[in-house]
Design a protein around this motif. Structure first.
Motif: not given
Length: 372
Positions: A265-271, A330-337
């Motif tokens: 999610x916006x606060x985590x990555x996955x390796x 694996x990266x979370x989707x960025x937020x446009x703002x």
């Protein structure tokens, strides 16, 4: 930032989209891979080739210059934007003057190759994608346009549904110009083509190359989907990657596959190496995108020179490429703002940090440079 990359210049306000006379592939050829032959090498023959296609009904030229409202629907998502010739002849002297904001650096050689290609083609073959938060008054004007019957509508070879309205009324064009003048927009797709536009303008000032084809999308109205671009790192072990993340101050927890993916999610990555899975919490990402944290704080700990990075537009693609010798991130989707805030505060994202989707099919609207 990679020493081989630079930040392209900023186009100055007022933001201007100028009318142009579009060339369009015939509906049955839009999105057809075979149609790419019309825009292929040798590039110097493209203008002649397109003329022949127009003569044989495989393409057409609009009867007069216009701005175009282009709406396309793909996979259930509808995007609508204003397509015109973006004026690139003036450079911003200060941040407050900037009309167009890149969010990635570019490779000068790639931009140069694209500039040479467009010069030989005498064509802007596709618009770069720009996003902004348009004023309510502009949405009202474009709403009036799209309540009328479109000038062109069809389903293309990719399954995209295309609707296009030509805007030629002088009063309406003046209103649009006034409403756009103070806008600022972010480049969503086409950083290298944007840089190529600037190079061509510098080489040919006072000509049609003073502008380049662009599509401006209102992210409040019909937003593009902003997705992540995942990474794999050939030649690095998962243990090295996890230790580098810990060294960067992150909380790294080994989890099962389902729980790790659920933590993305916006606060985590996955390796992962497709056998072992780690959820990584970098800490405060409120002022930094996860992808920037990865490049600035983790990858720099792995090797000198930096490890080679491969890019994947979906989780499935990244997982298919992950192995014991090629771990995936694996990266979370960025937020446009968040992206806009980072860019407007003077920051940049790493190369291939964002994936704005869907993009329009090739051949819907093209801009010839020979006055056709």
């Amino acid at each position: 930032m990679d020493s081989a990359t630079i930040v392209p210049p900023y186009v100055a306000k007022p933001l201007e989209l100028l009318p142009f006379r579009a060339v369009m592939l015939a509906p049955e050829r839009v999105g057809d891979p075979a149609s790419a032959r019309a825009l292929a090498r040798p590039y110097r023959d493209v203008a002649t080739r397109l003329t022949q296609w127009i003569q044989h009904g495989r393409a057409s030229t609009d009867n007069a210059a216009a701005l175009y409202v282009h709406e396309y629907t793909s996979g259930g998502l509808t995007v609508r934007g204003l397509v015109g010739a973006l004026r690139v002849s003036e450079r911003a002297a200060s941040p407050s003057d900037r009309a167009v904001w890149p969010h990635e650096a570019i490779h000068p050689e790639q931009a140069g190759e694209l500039a040479d290609r467009m010069a030989q083609m005498e064509l802007n073959p596709a618009p770069i994608l720009l996003v902004h938060h348009g004023p309510d008054a502009l949405r009202e004007v474009l709403g009036e346009v799209t309540r009328a019957q479109p000038d062109w509508r069809y389903l293309d070879k990719t399954g995209q549904r295309q609707r296009i309205w030509a805007v030629r009324d002088t009063e309406r064009l003046d209103t649009i110009a006034t409403l756009l003048a103070t806008s600022r927009c972010l480049i969503a797709d086409g950083h290298h083509r944007y840089a190529a536009y600037l190079r061509l303008q510098e080489q040919h000032p006072g000509t049609a190359w003073d502008a380049g084809l662009a599509m401006l999308v209102d992210q409040h109205d019909t937003p593009l989907f902003l997705g992540a671009i995942h990474r794999t790192l050939p030649g690095i072990s998962l243990m090295q990657l996890a230790e580098a993340a810990r060294g960067a101050g992150a909380d790294v927890a080994e989890l099962g596959r389902a729980r790790a993916l659920g933590a993305l999610d916006s606060t985590h990555l996955v390796l992962t190496d497709a056998a072992t899975w780690y959820a990584v919490a970098p800490g405060d990402l409120s002022r930094q995108a996860a992808v920037s944290w990865l490049h600035d704080h983790v990858l720099v700990r792995l090797a000198d020179p930096l490890p080679r990075v491969e890019y994947h537009h979906s989780v499935d693609e990244a997982l298919a490429a992950s192995s014991a010798t090629t771990p995936g991130v694996l990266l979370p989707s960025p937020d446009f703002e968040q992206v806009r805030s980072i860019v407007e505060s003077g920051g940049l994202l790493p190369e291939k940090a964002t994936s704005f989707q869907p993009k329009p099919s090739l051949g819907v609207l093209m801009r010839p440079m020979n006055g056709a």
